[in-house]
Design an enzyme around this catalytic site. Structure first.
Site, PDB file in Angstrom:
ATOM      1  CB  SER A   1       3.656   2.838   5.843  1.00 52.42           C
ATOM      2  OG  SER A   1       3.366   3.230   4.529  1.00 52.42           O
TER       3      SER A   1
ATOM      4  CG  ASP B   1       0.738  -3.023   3.223  1.00 56.62           C
ATOM      5  OD1 ASP B   1       1.729  -2.977   2.491  1.00 56.62           O
ATOM      6  OD2 ASP B   1       0.543  -2.230   4.169  1.00 56.62           O
TER       7      ASP B   1
ATOM      8  CG  HIS C   1       4.782  -1.377   2.709  1.00 57.85           C
ATOM      9  ND1 HIS C   1       3.471  -1.161   3.084  1.00 57.85           N
ATOM     10  CD2 HIS C   1       5.435  -0.216   2.954  1.00 57.85           C
ATOM     11  CE1 HIS C   1       3.337   0.087   3.525  1.00 57.85           C
ATOM     12  NE2 HIS C   1       4.510   0.689   3.458  1.00 57.85           N
TER      13      HIS C   1
END
Length: 456
Positions: free
Chosen positions: A391, A177, A213
């Site tokens: 995601s 990521d 994220h």
């Protein structure tokens, strides 16, 4: 940990120390040279777990599993460039220079096949944080074990699989990521079984700063606060890899991602979950067109397939381009041999942003869908948030895939993919929006367990 962790990125140098704008080039080598490794002694480079995975799946160790010769790296360096990152699978080395004319010198080397420009700029290193602050959830616990995350797990019939005793124990998962801000200080991850971390973009720097994220992605898998949030594979072990440069978008992202996948392979993971995807770059001439969505063109897609060829179960997000001009899935979700995840809402309708298939060569993508509108995640402050994106649908589904594979250890990665597809509600009539639909993981477990036990 095995020796490979100390040598796999010796070619990475502190490029962030350079001032001004620099260029990075992908150098394609004619071969890798002799690095001193032998297929008869794979333990000199690969971890024990990586070798065991290959042995279990009758996958031979080849010279592709070993790094580029140090003598070749030194030859490149003698031109004045700084090596940044390499790929053992593709025999490539990314190098950096403030002088773009160095390409001519590189191309004259006898070991070089070709050179491609893939980045320009100046990397900005995220500031290191030295605070000791702990991030403890202040969300009010609910009566339900899974708390605010219950609907995203129940949609996949995953609670029953957990209750059958499968929550990811013994499974090794790499999460690739953009960064995992504060994940080392959030109470939801106190029980995290951490295999290790590596920052591909800034070697030597923490993965726990700069971008959150990956924190939210990781929570979908590994959070474990009963009554608040429990992830889909809370008992698995995790390797956290940062491969995304969040400040720009150039093809070098493919090299970072490939290096992360190769690292994960050598470390011996069983599963990779990645919520990154690419198609358009800051330099238009470097961007892809949709004809490249064949699983064979983009470097990042070929890397995903090579990971699958080595027995790894790879999950990738379909992308969030459903409302945009591109509309289609992004790279590497077009790769063959991997599992691509799209997004739906709680009414089981396609999330408007979720990228659609099929691939350019007419393969079904995405493979399946999971909750991606209003997904329960944990943010960098340790509290519950609701987020949208493939995601988050990806790790939600990937975690259940981890548990399913744990429950059926005699299957290989491709057999697990077929089983997930067959258990999905649109299996007989797949389409470009849902793929094969919503998997029923407990149904898949029961059916295959019965077949497996009968065959023993």
């Amino acid at each position: 940990m095995s020796r490979f962790l100390s040598i796999i990125f010796l070619c990475c140098l502190p490029a962030w120390l350079w001032a001004g704008e620099n260029y990075r080039f992908r150098v394609y080598l004619k071969d890798k040279g002799d690095g001193g490794y032998r297929v008869e002694e794979p333990e000199a480079y690969l971890s024990k777990q990586a070798i065991e995975r290959r042995t279990k799946n009758n996958i031979a160790v080849t010279t592709a599993d070993f790094p580029i010769s140090r003598s070749y790296i030194n030859m490149l360096s003698e031109t004045g460039v700084k090596p940044v990152v390499e790929s053992k699978w593709f025999s490539t080395v990314v190098v950096e220079s403030a002088d773009s004319t160095v390409v001519g010198q590189l191309q004259q080397l006898s070991i070089v096949d070709s050179v491609k420009w893939i980045w320009k700029g100046n990397l900005k290193v995220p500031a290191e944080e030295t605070g000791e602050e702990r991030f403890v959830s202040t969300d009010k616990p609910q009566d339900r074990e899974y708390g605010y995350a219950e609907k995203q797990i129940r949609m996949l019939n995953g609670i029953k699989l957990h209750e059958a005793g499968f929550q990811g124990e013994g499974m090794r998962v790499a999460v690739i990521d953009a960064g995992f801000m504060n994940a080392d200080r959030i109470s939801a991850f106190d029980s995290l079984r951490l295999l290790g971390t590596y920052n591909i973009v800034f070697p030597g720097k923490s993965v726990f700063v700069g971008d959150d994220h990956g924190t939210k992605v990781l929570s979908c898998l590994a959070a474990d606060i009963p009554g608040v949030m429990v992830g889909t594979a809370p008992k698995a072990s995790y390797l956290l890899l940062k491969s995304e440069d969040s400040d720009s978008e150039y093809p070098i992202e493919e090299d970072y991602w490939t290096a992360a996948v190769e690292y994960a392979d050598s470390a011996g993971v069983d599963v990779i979950s990645s919520s990154l995807g690419y198609f358009s770059f800051d330099a238009d001439e470097l961007s892809y067109d949709q004809s490249a969505l064949d699983g064979k063109t983009a470097m990042i897609s070929r890397a995903a397939s090579l990971a699958a060829d080595r027995g790894i179960l790879v999950f990738c997000s379909a992308g969030n381009e459903g409302n945009g001009d591109w509309e289609k899935i992004t790279f590497p979700s077009d790769a063959a041999g991997i599992f691509t995840v799209g997004a739906i809402d709680e009414d089981k309708k396609k999330s408007s942003f979720s990228s659609v298939g099929f691939t350019a060569d007419s393969r079904v993508k995405p493979d399946a869908v999971a909750l991606g509108t209003g997904s329960c995640v944990i943010g960098p402050n340790g509290n519950i948030r609701y987020a949208n994106g493939t995601s988050f649908a990806t790790p939600i589904l990937a975690g259940m895939g981890v548990c399913l594979w744990q429950s059926l250890p005699w299957l290989n990665n491709r057999e697990v993919i077929r089983l997930m597809n067959r258990s999905s509600n649109r299996y007989k009539h797949p389409n470009k929006e849902f793929g094969y639909g919503i998997p029923d993981f407990y149904k898949a477990y029961k059916k295959e367990r019965k077949n497996g036990l009968r065959s023993k």
